[in-house]
Design a protein around this motif. Structure first.
Motif: not given
Length: 214
Positions: A82-86
């Motif tokens: 999720x961190x990478x996607x955001x």
């Protein structure tokens, strides 16, 4: 009378950012992904900030907020996916918006100096890096979208490498897009790379040469 700060910004800021971006590309395999991303975000935001000619307060406020969010999100302790996607989605949207404004302003400017030439180089390097974020998001959502060679390591460096051989249309063939969406993104990047050199860079360089000859 120009202040020292103005002279620094006009004469040296863009070349310094160019050296930073090229240095990051060379150092990328030897530093951690988080360190590389932080340095790239800071260098890219600096390049965009000093390249914007507009006095639009909303645009500068947006850049300021984006800068804070991007730097903060690098150290955001969340699920890695999720961190990478955001973070990557934020980088993609922010950088493409501001690169559009910078190219638009460069094409309209009447005074071309070496600083504008380095600004063109910085935009090219930033676009190549941003497309690597796009490819990594595609791979994260659908791993079978790409075919890799047997010795490739699946980290951001492979997508950075693939992005720049695509935008320069080298195409070694060791990384191949498989899914239709990945292939179309590669086509868009390759077309941008060719049009950027053939139209934007040649137009700006032509005006620069005319100014020197005048």
């Amino acid at each position: 009378m120009r202040t020292a700060r103005h002279l620094l910004t006009r004469r040296y800021a863009q070349p310094v950012v160019t050296l930073m971006l090229v240095g990051l590309l060379l150092a990328h395999p030897f530093i951690s992904a988080r360190q590389g991303l932080l340095l790239f975000v800071l260098a890219a935001l600096l390049a965009l900030f000093i390249s914007i000619r507009r006095s639009d307060l909303k645009l500068r406020i947006y850049l300021g907020i984006s800068s804070f969010v991007l730097v903060w999100s690098i150290f955001w302790d969340l699920h890695p996916g999720l961190e990478k996607l955001f973070l990557y989605s934020s980088c993609i949207s922010t950088y493409f918006i501001f690169i559009f404004f910078i190219i638009h302003d460069l094409l309209k400017t009447t005074e071309i100096t070496k600083n504008e030439i380095f600004s063109l180089i910085n935009c090219y390097l930033i676009v190549g890096t941003v497309f690597s974020f796009v490819y990594e998001i595609i791979f994260y959502s659908t791993p079978e979208s790409f075919s890799f060679g047997p010795h490739n390591i699946y980290d951001h460096s492979i997508f950075l490498y693939y992005s720049f051989i695509t935008i320069t249309t080298l195409g070694y063939g060791d990384v191949v897009p498989i899914s239709p969406f990945a292939r179309h993104i590669a086509i868009i990047e390759a077309i941008f790379g060719q049009f950027y050199i053939a139209i934007v860079v040649s137009y700006i360089l032509g005006k620069y040469i005319q100014r020197k000859l005048a």
